[in-house]
Scaffold this motif. Sequence first.
Motif, short mmCIF file in Angstrom:
data_model
loop_
_atom_site.label_atom_id
_atom_site.label_comp_id
_atom_site.label_asym_id
_atom_site.label_seq_id
_atom_site.Cartn_x
_atom_site.Cartn_y
_atom_site.Cartn_z
N ASN A 191 5.55 8.19 19.27
CA ASN A 191 4.79 9.23 18.04
C ASN A 191 5.97 9.13 16.84
OD1 ASN A 191 3.42 12.09 16.93
ND2 ASN A 191 5.09 13.21 18.61
N ALA A 192 7.38 9.21 16.63
CA ALA A 192 8.24 9.08 15.76
C ALA A 192 7.74 8.63 14.32
CB ALA A 192 9.47 9.37 16.26
N PHE A 193 7.76 7.00 14.94
CA PHE A 193 7.28 5.94 13.98
C PHE A 193 5.85 6.58 13.71
CE2 PHE A 193 10.01 2.77 16.80
CZ PHE A 193 11.08 3.70 16.36
N LEU A 194 4.75 6.68 14.14
CA LEU A 194 3.65 7.17 14.02
C LEU A 194 4.10 8.27 12.86
CD1 LEU A 194 0.71 6.75 13.84
CD2 LEU A 194 0.32 8.24 14.95
N LYS A 195 4.29 9.45 13.20
CA LYS A 195 5.25 9.93 11.72
C LYS A 195 4.99 9.24 10.96
CE LYS A 195 5.18 14.76 14.65
NZ LYS A 195 6.34 15.72 14.87
N GLY A 196 6.16 9.02 11.01
CA GLY A 196 6.95 7.94 9.84
C GLY A 196 5.71 7.13 9.09
N ILE A 197 5.03 6.69 10.23
CA ILE A 197 4.30 6.11 9.10
C ILE A 197 3.04 6.30 8.15
CG2 ILE A 197 1.81 4.58 9.24
CD1 ILE A 197 3.52 3.23 11.34
N LEU A 198 2.30 8.32 8.78
CA LEU A 198 1.49 8.42 8.09
C LEU A 198 2.33 9.30 7.22
CD1 LEU A 198 -0.24 9.82 11.25
CD2 LEU A 198 -0.97 8.63 9.65
N THR A 199 3.89 9.74 7.10
CA THR A 199 4.47 10.35 6.29
C THR A 199 5.14 9.78 5.19
OG1 THR A 199 5.62 11.83 7.72
CG2 THR A 199 6.36 11.48 5.37
N PHE A 200 4.64 7.99 4.93
CA PHE A 200 5.24 7.14 4.12
C PHE A 200 3.54 7.04 3.12
CE2 PHE A 200 3.47 3.12 2.49
CZ PHE A 200 5.50 2.53 1.42
N VAL A 201 2.29 7.13 3.98
CA VAL A 201 1.15 6.91 3.30
C VAL A 201 1.07 8.45 2.08
CG1 VAL A 201 -1.98 7.12 3.97
CG2 VAL A 201 0.15 5.57 4.77
N THR A 202 1.23 9.28 3.02
CA THR A 202 0.59 10.60 1.99
C THR A 202 1.90 10.58 1.23
OG1 THR A 202 0.05 11.81 4.71
CG2 THR A 202 0.38 13.03 2.60
N GLY A 203 3.47 10.71 1.44
CA GLY A 203 4.10 11.07 0.34
C GLY A 203 3.35 9.75 -0.48
N THR A 204 3.46 8.70 -0.38
CA THR A 204 2.81 7.53 -1.69
C THR A 204 1.99 8.28 -2.69
OG1 THR A 204 3.55 5.59 -0.34
CG2 THR A 204 2.82 5.07 -2.14
N GLY A 205 0.88 8.55 -1.59
CA GLY A 205 -0.91 8.75 -2.70
C GLY A 205 -0.26 10.29 -2.64
N ALA A 206 0.52 11.54 -2.94
CA ALA A 206 0.72 12.38 -3.51
C ALA A 206 1.33 11.98 -4.50
CB ALA A 206 1.42 13.43 -2.70
N ALA A 207 2.67 11.70 -3.95
CA ALA A 207 3.21 10.99 -5.81
C ALA A 207 2.85 10.63 -6.76
CB ALA A 207 4.63 10.12 -4.81
N LEU A 210 5.93 1.69 -8.54
CA LEU A 210 7.09 2.20 -8.15
C LEU A 210 7.45 3.37 -6.87
CD1 LEU A 210 9.75 -0.16 -7.27
CD2 LEU A 210 10.03 0.44 -9.49
N VAL A 211 7.94 4.02 -8.21
CA VAL A 211 8.35 5.15 -8.23
C VAL A 211 7.17 6.35 -6.98
CG1 VAL A 211 8.71 7.89 -8.95
CG2 VAL A 211 8.85 5.68 -10.56
N ALA A 212 6.19 5.56 -6.69
CA ALA A 212 4.63 6.40 -5.65
C ALA A 212 6.16 5.90 -4.07
CB ALA A 212 3.61 6.58 -5.60
N VAL A 213 5.51 4.12 -4.19
CA VAL A 213 6.19 3.67 -3.20
C VAL A 213 7.59 4.31 -2.33
CG1 VAL A 213 6.56 1.69 -2.28
CG2 VAL A 213 4.30 1.83 -3.06
N VAL A 214 8.53 4.17 -3.53
CA VAL A 214 9.95 4.13 -3.26
C VAL A 214 9.45 6.15 -2.54
CG1 VAL A 214 12.28 5.40 -4.30
CG2 VAL A 214 10.88 3.01 -5.25
N THR A 215 9.45 6.94 -3.65
CA THR A 215 9.49 8.39 -2.98
C THR A 215 8.53 8.45 -1.53
OG1 THR A 215 9.18 8.80 -5.25
CG2 THR A 215 8.07 10.58 -3.19
N GLY A 216 7.60 7.61 -0.80
CA GLY A 216 7.17 8.07 0.42
C GLY A 216 8.09 7.29 1.43
N SER A 217 8.24 6.26 0.41
CA SER A 217 9.42 4.87 1.78
C SER A 217 11.18 6.47 2.06
CB SER A 217 10.14 3.89 1.44
OG SER A 217 9.56 2.97 0.43
N LEU A 218 11.74 7.11 1.26
CA LEU A 218 12.10 7.89 0.96
C LEU A 218 11.34 8.85 2.23
CD1 LEU A 218 14.09 8.14 -2.12
CD2 LEU A 218 14.88 7.32 -0.05
N ALA A 219 11.21 9.84 1.96
CA ALA A 219 10.13 10.92 3.01
C ALA A 219 10.37 10.39 4.70
CB ALA A 219 9.07 11.13 2.02
#
Length: 138
Positions: free
Chosen positions: A29-45, A65-74
């Motif tokens: 569940n934790a890894f799934l939340k992380g993946i979903l956060t990456f996708v959502t954060g990257t898309g929002a950024a 680049l900035v969108a992917v880095v933002t998604g990765s940090l989130a």
Amino acid sequence: MVTLGLSRVDDSVAAKHPGLREYAACQSNAFLKGILTFVTGTGAAFGLQMLVHRKCPYPLQWTLLVAVVTGSLASYGVTRVETQKCSNLWLFLETGQLPPDSGTGLLVAPLLAPASLPEWTPDAEAANKSCSIFPPEF
């Protein structure tokens, strides 16, 4: 052999650690939340940068680049917090006790009432008024 996700665990290991299934489900569940956060954060950024891009054009590669880095940090932040919860769950399942709170290392002073505020006293007239949802009778 006990199937745990995609891997198999020996029966002796599963018997020794009865909380193994719960821990594995928590980690999944934790890894799934992380993946979903990456996708959502990257898309929002990326979407926010597209709005900014209209006013101040710059190359698309920097936007990505900035969108992917933002998604990765989130994603890292969410996964780290959720994984810590799973570690605490594992310790609880193994020992029956909650782990000690790691805390933030900050000392928090208790809230004190400011000395400059006067003490509240009820007004005699306000105390005599009845508080009712019905209108007063005439």
